[in-house]
Design a protein around this motif. Structure first.
Motif, PDB file in Angstrom:
ATOM      1  N   GLU A  67      91.701 -65.479   5.343  1.00 55.03           N
ATOM      2  CA  GLU A  67      91.900 -66.017   6.689  1.00 55.03           C
ATOM      3  C   GLU A  67      91.441 -67.468   6.732  1.00 55.03           C
ATOM      4  N   CYS A  68      91.743 -68.133   7.836  1.00 59.54           N
ATOM      5  CA  CYS A  68      91.442 -69.560   7.962  1.00 59.54           C
ATOM      6  C   CYS A  68      90.419 -69.820   9.055  1.00 59.54           C
ATOM      7  N   LEU A  69      89.744 -70.957   8.892  1.00 58.62           N
ATOM      8  CA  LEU A  69      88.865 -71.419   9.947  1.00 58.62           C
ATOM      9  C   LEU A  69      89.304 -72.819  10.349  1.00 58.62           C
ATOM     10  N   GLY A  81      90.883 -74.683   7.210  1.00 58.60           N
ATOM     11  CA  GLY A  81      90.299 -74.321   5.922  1.00 58.60           C
ATOM     12  C   GLY A  81      90.638 -72.896   5.547  1.00 58.60           C
ATOM     13  N   LEU A  82      91.305 -72.727   4.400  1.00 59.53           N
ATOM     14  CA  LEU A  82      91.600 -71.397   3.863  1.00 59.53           C
ATOM     15  C   LEU A  82      90.344 -70.874   3.185  1.00 59.53           C
ATOM     16  N   CYS A  83      89.888 -69.696   3.600  1.00 61.12           N
ATOM     17  CA  CYS A  83      88.639 -69.125   3.098  1.00 61.12           C
ATOM     18  C   CYS A  83      88.905 -67.978   2.138  1.00 61.12           C
ATOM     19  N   CYS A 115      84.951 -72.861  13.558  1.00 57.73           N
ATOM     20  CA  CYS A 115      85.206 -71.581  14.234  1.00 57.73           C
ATOM     21  C   CYS A 115      86.414 -70.916  13.577  1.00 57.73           C
ATOM     22  N   PRO A 116      86.552 -69.602  13.771  1.00 61.52           N
ATOM     23  CA  PRO A 116      87.726 -68.914  13.206  1.00 61.52           C
ATOM     24  C   PRO A 116      89.004 -69.466  13.834  1.00 61.52           C
ATOM     25  N   LEU A 117      90.044 -69.579  13.023  1.00 59.48           N
ATOM     26  CA  LEU A 117      91.347 -69.989  13.529  1.00 59.48           C
ATOM     27  C   LEU A 117      91.991 -68.769  14.160  1.00 59.48           C
TER      28      LEU A 117
END
Length: 122
Positions: A67-69, A81-83, A115-117
């Motif tokens: 997931e991304c933030l 940002g790809l996590c 923060c979470p996207l």
């Protein structure tokens, strides 16, 4: 006497070498087995949860692996940002591995909100 000592040394050295080689082979087989298990789990869709905790251990938010933030600077610029899950204390963000607490600390020092996207699932 010299030849007896040489023969004993050669036999002991060979036995030691064989023992070390067996340990290396067994370790490699175990690594391969663990990698196969990891790949099987990934194929089953078991995604790891990344817990973003600050240096004090307080959880700020969590994401699933992949997931991304959203990182937003004071001037309004945003970066996604790809996590990727590395382990319980580390995360890969856009290809760079960070200690999770240090990542949050560095973003705070740079005055970047993290923060979470919303709707992130890449």
């Amino acid at each position: 006497m010299f030849f007896a000592g040489m023969a004993l040394g050669i036999v002991a050295g060979a036995a030691f070498g064989i023992g070390i080689m067996c340990c290396v082979v067994a370790g490699k087989q175990e690594d391969q087995r663990m990698e196969q298990i990891r790949v099987r789990r990934q194929k089953k869709g078991e995604r790891k949860t990344i817990h973003f905790r600050d240096r004090e251990g307080t959880e700020r938010f969590s994401l699933l692996d992949g997931e991304c933030l959203c990182m937003m600077a004071e001037d309004g610029t945003r970066q996604i940002g790809l996590c990727r899950f590395v382990d319980g204390k580390q995360v890969e963000v856009n290809g760079q591995v960070w200690d999770i607490g240090e990542f949050l600390h560095q973003m705070e020092c740079r005055r970047i909100q993290v923060c979470p996207l919303e709707g992130s699932d890449h």
